[in-house]
Scaffold this active site. Structure first.
Site, short mmCIF file in Angstrom:
data_model
loop_
_atom_site.label_atom_id
_atom_site.label_comp_id
_atom_site.label_asym_id
_atom_site.label_seq_id
_atom_site.Cartn_x
_atom_site.Cartn_y
_atom_site.Cartn_z
N PRO A 57 0.82 -1.22 0.00
CA PRO A 57 0.00 0.00 0.00
C PRO A 57 0.86 1.27 0.00
CG PRO A 57 -0.90 -1.60 1.54
CD PRO A 57 0.37 -2.19 1.01
N ARG A 117 -17.16 -2.14 -43.28
CA ARG A 117 -18.18 -1.14 -42.93
C ARG A 117 -18.27 -0.06 -44.01
NH1 ARG A 117 -22.76 -0.02 -40.20
NH2 ARG A 117 -22.86 2.20 -39.71
N GLU A 140 4.72 -3.23 -13.40
CA GLU A 140 6.15 -3.50 -13.61
C GLU A 140 6.91 -2.19 -13.94
OE1 GLU A 140 7.28 -7.17 -15.37
OE2 GLU A 140 5.39 -8.11 -14.83
N GLU A 165 6.30 6.70 -16.08
CA GLU A 165 7.18 7.72 -15.49
C GLU A 165 8.45 7.05 -14.95
OE1 GLU A 165 3.90 7.46 -14.88
OE2 GLU A 165 3.16 9.29 -15.81
C1 LIG Z 1 -3.62 -5.15 -12.16
C2 LIG Z 1 -2.33 -4.97 -11.42
C3 LIG Z 1 -1.47 -6.04 -11.28
C4 LIG Z 1 -0.27 -5.89 -10.56
N1 LIG Z 1 0.54 -6.98 -10.34
C5 LIG Z 1 1.58 -6.86 -9.47
C6 LIG Z 1 2.31 -8.01 -9.05
O1 LIG Z 1 2.07 -9.15 -9.48
N2 LIG Z 1 3.30 -7.84 -8.13
C7 LIG Z 1 3.62 -6.62 -7.61
O2 LIG Z 1 4.52 -6.53 -6.78
N3 LIG Z 1 2.95 -5.51 -8.01
C8 LIG Z 1 1.94 -5.59 -8.90
N4 LIG Z 1 1.23 -4.48 -9.29
C9 LIG Z 1 1.58 -3.17 -8.71
C10 LIG Z 1 2.17 -2.19 -9.72
O3 LIG Z 1 3.45 -2.60 -10.08
C11 LIG Z 1 2.12 -0.79 -9.08
O4 LIG Z 1 0.76 -0.40 -9.07
C12 LIG Z 1 2.96 0.21 -9.83
O5 LIG Z 1 4.34 -0.08 -9.68
C13 LIG Z 1 2.72 1.65 -9.38
O6 LIG Z 1 2.74 1.76 -7.99
P1 LIG Z 1 1.55 2.50 -7.23
O7 LIG Z 1 0.28 1.90 -7.69
O8 LIG Z 1 1.84 2.49 -5.79
O9 LIG Z 1 1.59 3.99 -7.77
P2 LIG Z 1 2.48 5.18 -7.16
O10 LIG Z 1 3.88 4.74 -6.96
O11 LIG Z 1 1.75 5.75 -6.00
O12 LIG Z 1 2.44 6.22 -8.34
C14 LIG Z 1 1.36 7.13 -8.58
C15 LIG Z 1 1.76 8.05 -9.73
O13 LIG Z 1 2.92 8.81 -9.38
C16 LIG Z 1 3.94 8.60 -10.33
N5 LIG Z 1 5.25 8.64 -9.67
C17 LIG Z 1 5.65 8.00 -8.54
N6 LIG Z 1 6.93 8.28 -8.27
C18 LIG Z 1 7.37 9.12 -9.24
C19 LIG Z 1 8.60 9.77 -9.53
N7 LIG Z 1 9.69 9.59 -8.76
N8 LIG Z 1 8.68 10.57 -10.61
C20 LIG Z 1 7.61 10.75 -11.40
N9 LIG Z 1 6.41 10.17 -11.20
C21 LIG Z 1 6.30 9.36 -10.14
C22 LIG Z 1 3.66 7.22 -10.94
O14 LIG Z 1 4.26 7.07 -12.19
C23 LIG Z 1 2.14 7.26 -11.00
O15 LIG Z 1 1.72 7.95 -12.13
C24 LIG Z 1 0.07 -4.61 -10.05
C25 LIG Z 1 -0.81 -3.52 -10.23
C26 LIG Z 1 -2.00 -3.69 -10.88
C27 LIG Z 1 -2.93 -2.51 -11.00
#
Ligand SMILES: Cc1cc2nc3c(=O)[nH]c(=O)nc-3n(C[C@H](O)[C@H](O)[C@H](O)COP(=O)(O)OP(=O)(O)OC[C@H]3O[C@@H](n4cnc5c(N)ncnc54)[C@H](O)[C@@H]3O)c2cc1C
Length: 379
Positions: free
Chosen positions: A128, A268, A363, A367
């Protein structure tokens, strides 16, 4: 650069194409609607050797190269990206890391079953409070001599409930920051290990994404991958290869949407002629075709780099960044070419558009790929 395919690579590509048409296409809309995991289909993928494609046959794998893997990923993703992400996680994030860094005992006990598809694996890094910033691990693995005690929550885990083996990244020594992180193999059913409810997602709805909760879970030290403190490096190295698989997934989603749009534009009619005869539509198809081919070359280059033992951090990040952008743009245009029909489920393109979005997020978001790329070119 020569990307002509060998006879073996062509056979793999055709086998994946046939599998997607005969096994995945028939119920893909129903699975997406009901968020149903493709259990039977994944079992068959395992039988075909697609769940451990690059693993040495002595551990139950198919012993193929990365290019064969991306060819298969592209073909499956044209039809069903929910199934292809299951395949991608199992191949790139679980099998690869276990084979490269696991002990002989870990390979015999886990890899042989995961590579054949007898059981599935999951890769658990995100939390989280630790997504893009993966160093902020709150999950702890406290050293207790011959075992660790694992506590914390992981979220967004692909294969969350369908996996039997989980590679969990956790902080052992907070003082050492990312050098105090470990990667542990945790089995489903371990005492104190709970699987949270399934996420209700925008796309790749057939794959099961869950949070995982660890409450004082005992993990033997023999289940640690690599030396003490290797966990963060393990995760980054694993994800660098994983990105090539996701780039191939994005490429497949784009190519699938393009093929549907091309066909539809020739059928179409509007204003007395096929819509492909309107230049506005023909130009969209020209852009799509060009962008997809450019994405394909980047994906193949990253795969080749990995196969040749060349560093693929940069080429993998570029392939994922570009292919996921092309997937998003192409699927939006494919919906547009389908008009009203693009907005309903029967024509598949709306699903591909929803599925495309995740390739810019997981993955490493786009960004984060730009951070990897800019660091590489500015060093
Ligand atoms: C369907 C799904 C499957 C997934 N499967 C896996 C899995 O199998 N295993 C696993 O470990 N994870 C998994 N994930 C997690 C996924 O890798 C993360 O959601 C992703 O890395 C982004 O992290 P976050 O959601 O916390 O977003 P955040 O890190 O909170 O980012 C929010 C926004 O801020 C931007 N941001 C953050 N830091 C910076 C920076 N330094 N500079 C510029 N922009 C920035 C991001 O690019 C994004 O646009 C999955 C996610 C989903 C939705």
């Amino acid at each position: 650069m020569d990307f002509s395919l060998t006879e073996e690579q062509k056979l793999i590509q055709q086998a994946a194409k046939d599998f997607a048409q005969t096994e995945l296409l028939p119920e893909v809309i129903e699975r997406d609607d009901a968020q149903r995991f493709p259990e039977e289909e994944v079992k068959k993928l395992g039988e075909l050797g697609f769940l451990g494609m690059m693993v040495d046959p002595k551990y139950g794998g198919s012993g193929l190269d990365t290019l064969s893997y991306v060819l298969a990923m592209e073909e499956l993703s044209k039809i069903d990206a929910s199934t292809s992400v299951i395949m991608s996680v199992n191949n790139s994030l679980v099998c690869w890391g276990l084979e490269k860094f696991g002990t002989e005992e870990q390979k015999e006990k886990y890899l042989t079953k995961i590579a054949t598809g007898e059981i599935l694996g999951a890769f658990c890094l995100s939390e989280p409070e630790a997504g893009s910033d993966a160093t902020s691990q709150r999950t702890t693995a406290i050293d207790q001599g011959d075992h660790y005690i694992l506590n914390g929550t992981k979220n967004w885990i692909t294969n969350g409930s369908s996996a039997s083996v989980y590679i969990v990244i956790a902080q052992t020594d907070k003082e050492k920051k990312h050098r105090g992180i470990n990667a542990l193999i945790v089995e489903k059913g371990a005492e104190g290990f709970e699987i949270g409810p399934k996420e209700n997602k925008l796309g790749i709805r057939g794959s099961d994404t869950h949070s995982l909760i660890f409450n004082d879970v005992k993990v033997p030290k023999s289940n640690r991958i690599g030396e003490d403190g290797f966990g963060f490096k393990f995760a980054m190295k694993t994800l660098a290869g994983g990105r090539i698989g996701i780039a191939a997934q994005a490429l497949g989603i784009a190519a699938g949407a393009y093929e549907l749009a091309l066909k539809y534009s020739k059928e179409r009619k509007a204003f007395g002629t096929e819509i492909s005869n309107h230049q506005a539509i023909a130009f969209k198809l020209a852009d799509m075709h060009t962008d997809i081919q450019a994405a394909r070359l980047l994906v193949y280059q990253a795969a080749r780099d990995k196969d040749n033992g060349t560093n693929y951090d940069l080429s993998g990040a570029m392939a994922k960044l570009y292919a996921s952008k092309v997937a998003m743009e192409t699927t939006v245009e494919a919906v547009q070419i389908h008009g009203g029909n693009g907005f309903v489920k029967d024509y598949h393109v709306e699903r591909l558009m929803r599925d495309a979005k995740i390739t810019q997020i997981y993955e490493g978001t786009s960004e984060i790929q730009k951070i990897v790329i800019s660091r590489s070119i500015l060093q």
